[in-house]
Design an enzyme around this catalytic site. Structure first.
Site, PDB file in Angstrom:
ATOM      1  N   LYS A   1       0.839  -1.191   0.000  1.00 15.94           N
ATOM      2  CA  LYS A   1       0.000   0.000   0.000  1.00 15.94           C
ATOM      3  C   LYS A   1       0.877   1.246   0.000  1.00 15.94           C
ATOM      4  CE  LYS A   1       0.365   2.239   3.247  1.00 15.94           C
ATOM      5  NZ  LYS A   1       1.384   2.964   4.095  1.00 15.94           N
TER       6      LYS A   1
ATOM      7  N   ASP B   1       0.561   8.647   3.998  1.00 20.49           N
ATOM      8  CA  ASP B   1       1.193   7.314   3.925  1.00 20.49           C
ATOM      9  C   ASP B   1       0.705   6.449   5.091  1.00 20.49           C
ATOM     10  OD1 ASP B   1       3.388   5.438   2.768  1.00 20.49           O
ATOM     11  OD2 ASP B   1       3.773   5.546   4.913  1.00 20.49           O
TER      12      ASP B   1
HETATM   13  P1  NAP Z   1      11.983   2.184   2.095  1.00 21.83           P
HETATM   14  O1  NAP Z   1      12.655   1.332   3.112  1.00 21.83           O
HETATM   15  O2  NAP Z   1      12.390   3.604   1.995  1.00 21.83           O
HETATM   16  O3  NAP Z   1      12.103   1.575   0.624  1.00 21.83           O
HETATM   17  C1  NAP Z   1      12.033   0.201   0.330  1.00 21.83           C
HETATM   18  C2  NAP Z   1      13.049  -0.138  -0.752  1.00 21.83           C
HETATM   19  O4  NAP Z   1      12.579   0.290  -2.010  1.00 21.83           O
HETATM   20  C3  NAP Z   1      14.374   0.557  -0.599  1.00 21.83           C
HETATM   21  O5  NAP Z   1      15.177  -0.089   0.346  1.00 21.83           O
HETATM   22  C4  NAP Z   1      14.947   0.534  -1.997  1.00 21.83           C
HETATM   23  O6  NAP Z   1      15.711  -0.653  -2.160  1.00 21.83           O
HETATM   24  C5  NAP Z   1      13.692   0.468  -2.872  1.00 21.83           C
HETATM   25  N1  NAP Z   1      13.569   1.724  -3.578  1.00 21.83           N
HETATM   26  C6  NAP Z   1      13.487   2.957  -3.031  1.00 21.83           C
HETATM   27  N2  NAP Z   1      13.414   3.891  -4.007  1.00 21.83           N
HETATM   28  C7  NAP Z   1      13.464   3.212  -5.167  1.00 21.83           C
HETATM   29  C8  NAP Z   1      13.449   3.611  -6.519  1.00 21.83           C
HETATM   30  N3  NAP Z   1      13.386   4.902  -6.875  1.00 21.83           N
HETATM   31  N4  NAP Z   1      13.496   2.659  -7.472  1.00 21.83           N
HETATM   32  C9  NAP Z   1      13.566   1.355  -7.118  1.00 21.83           C
HETATM   33  N5  NAP Z   1      13.601   0.918  -5.848  1.00 21.83           N
HETATM   34  C10 NAP Z   1      13.541   1.837  -4.893  1.00 21.83           C
HETATM   35  O7  NAP Z   1      10.417   2.156   2.278  1.00 21.83           O
HETATM   36  P2  NAP Z   1       9.492   1.232   3.193  1.00 21.83           P
HETATM   37  O8  NAP Z   1       9.313   1.861   4.507  1.00 21.83           O
HETATM   38  O9  NAP Z   1       9.939  -0.167   3.129  1.00 21.83           O
HETATM   39  O10 NAP Z   1       8.105   1.436   2.414  1.00 21.83           O
HETATM   40  C11 NAP Z   1       7.870   0.873   1.151  1.00 21.83           C
HETATM   41  C12 NAP Z   1       6.377   0.750   0.942  1.00 21.83           C
HETATM   42  O11 NAP Z   1       5.824  -0.012   2.026  1.00 21.83           O
HETATM   43  C13 NAP Z   1       5.640   2.094   0.939  1.00 21.83           C
HETATM   44  O12 NAP Z   1       4.625   2.079  -0.028  1.00 21.83           O
HETATM   45  C14 NAP Z   1       5.048   2.175   2.346  1.00 21.83           C
HETATM   46  O13 NAP Z   1       3.840   2.933   2.372  1.00 21.83           O
HETATM   47  C15 NAP Z   1       4.776   0.715   2.644  1.00 21.83           C
HETATM   48  N6  NAP Z   1       4.755   0.413   4.085  1.00 21.83           N
HETATM   49  C16 NAP Z   1       5.760   0.861   4.902  1.00 21.83           C
HETATM   50  C17 NAP Z   1       5.670   0.630   6.282  1.00 21.83           C
HETATM   51  C18 NAP Z   1       6.744   1.096   7.238  1.00 21.83           C
HETATM   52  O14 NAP Z   1       6.577   0.937   8.463  1.00 21.83           O
HETATM   53  N7  NAP Z   1       7.865   1.638   6.787  1.00 21.83           N
HETATM   54  C19 NAP Z   1       4.576  -0.061   6.797  1.00 21.83           C
HETATM   55  C20 NAP Z   1       3.619  -0.559   5.929  1.00 21.83           C
HETATM   56  C21 NAP Z   1       3.712  -0.315   4.574  1.00 21.83           C
HETATM   57  P3  NAP Z   1      17.098  -0.642  -2.960  1.00 21.83           P
HETATM   58  O15 NAP Z   1      17.782   0.665  -2.675  1.00 21.83           O
HETATM   59  O16 NAP Z   1      17.823  -1.820  -2.403  1.00 21.83           O
HETATM   60  O17 NAP Z   1      16.718  -0.806  -4.398  1.00 21.83           O
END
Ligand code: NAP
Length: 306
Positions: free
Chosen positions: A90, A168
């Site tokens: 999401k 978010d």
């Molecule tokens: P994050 O750690 O900042 O990003 C996840 C991974 O996505 C990064 O480690 C990166 O991996 C890859 N990424 C980032 N920018 C990118 C780009 N421009 N192109 C390709 N890959 C890219 O984010 P997150 O917190 O995991 O959140 C990701 C999603 O999960 C969001 O939609 C968020 O709403 C959802 N979510 C997050 C949480 C939370 O607690 N954080 C909870 C529920 C849902 P690499 O650098 O290794 O490619």
């Protein structure tokens, strides 16, 4: 039972916190590959390039995308064009139209598309929905106040265009609201607070039809609050802990004080959807976010830095 091979793409915070443990513990799935420019999972084949993964691993029929919403569409489209079933974190995309395009592509290819809403899998959401089914709602209020520095440390993408800011986390509340209310509501007013150095709101005050209001704030230090309170003709329902605990008239009646059931339930549902050759794409939470950004009065607040 044979486990279906799945690839996880975007190995960051949520992939490591929730997706990897949920897949490892599932009887349905085998984590066969990861694709990430920097992240890896020990013992799992790691690709840095998605096209290379698609070309080299035709034996992996399912892909789960965990990167932020803005870069996700290109990966999603490539996965569907390659005939892979697809699961989306999401919010399912950066725009509504791109998710509609993915729906059409999944249909054309005859594969499953699952736009997940993890908060809908919280322990008390189904009991709350069942309890509200035949009730008349007088008033509802969402309080979703958390500390962005604690939950998104250094994640600048949340404040960049398409990052959605406080929506978010707020979209999680909206995913519960749209699931449990017996009748849909629509937004009537929105007030959005944008830090003067940022592109997305850090707080939002929302009003919906049906006497429903919401207070989202990302500057909450100390105790964090993820509550939805609903008054019916005779009773008061409270969903606490992001939908995991249900109280009726102040007494706990269902749920568990843990968020750890949500992702296992998402992966169980994905397995079921693939088995049934079905899709699940409900954009109603994201429609409310788009409406808030269309309708909202914009206020400028203090600069915000991590
Ligand atoms: P994050 O750690 O900042 O990003 C996840 C991974 O996505 C990064 O480690 C990166 O991996 C890859 N990424 C980032 N920018 C990118 C780009 N421009 N192109 C390709 N890959 C890219 O984010 P997150 O917190 O995991 O959140 C990701 C999603 O999960 C969001 O939609 C968020 O709403 C959802 N979510 C997050 C949480 C939370 O607690 N954080 C909870 C529920 C849902 P690499 O650098 O290794 O490619």
């Amino acid at each position: 039972m044979t486990r279906t091979k799945i690839a996880l793409v975007g190995i960051g915070k949520i992939a490591l916190d929730q997706h990897v443990p949920a897949i490892h513990a599932s009887p349905d799935w085998e984590l066969a590959a990861t694709v990430s420019r920097n992240g890896q999972v020990p013992g799992v084949q790691a690709f840095t390039d998605f096209a290379a993964f698609l070309a080299e691993r035709p034996d992996v029929p399912v892909v789960s995308l965990c990167m932020p919403p803005v870069p996700r569409f290109a990966y999603a489209e490539a996965a569907l064009l390659a005939g892979r079933h697809l699961m989306l974190e999401k919010p399912p995309g950066a725009t509504l139209a791109e998710v509609h395009a993915l729906e059409a592509q999944a249909k054309a290819k005859g594969v499953t598309l699952y736009a997940t809403w993890h908060s809908r899998m919280a322990h008390a959401v189904a009991p709350a929905k069942a309890w509200l089914k035949d009730k008349s709602i007088r008033k509802a209020h969402i309080t979703w106040r958390e500390d962005v520095r604690k939950w998104h440390p250094g994640q600048d993408w949340v404040f960049q265009p398409g990052g959605m800011g406080v929506f978010d986390p707020g979209i999680n509340a909206l995913s519960i609201l749209t699931e449990i209310l017996p009748q849909p509501v629509h937004m009537t007013t929105a007030r959005l607070d944008f830090p003067k150095n940022r592109q997305t709101p850090i707080a939002a005050q929302l009003t919906f039809s049906g006497n429903v209001t919401a207070d989202f704030d990302w500057r909450q230090e100390g105790p964090q609050t993820w509550d939805i309170e609903i008054e019916t003709e005779k009773s008061h329902l409270a969903l606490r802990m992001g939908g995991n605990m249900l109280e009726i008239d102040g007494k706990p009646v269902a749920g568990e004080s843990s968020i750890m059931g949500e992702y296992p339930a998402l992966y169980a549902r994905m397995a079921d959807l693939v088995r049934r050759k079905a899709s699940d794409v409900d954009l109603s939470p994201m429609v409310h976010v788009a409406d808030a950004l269309t309708l909202g009065e914009r206020l400028t607040t203090d600069a915000f830095d991590f």
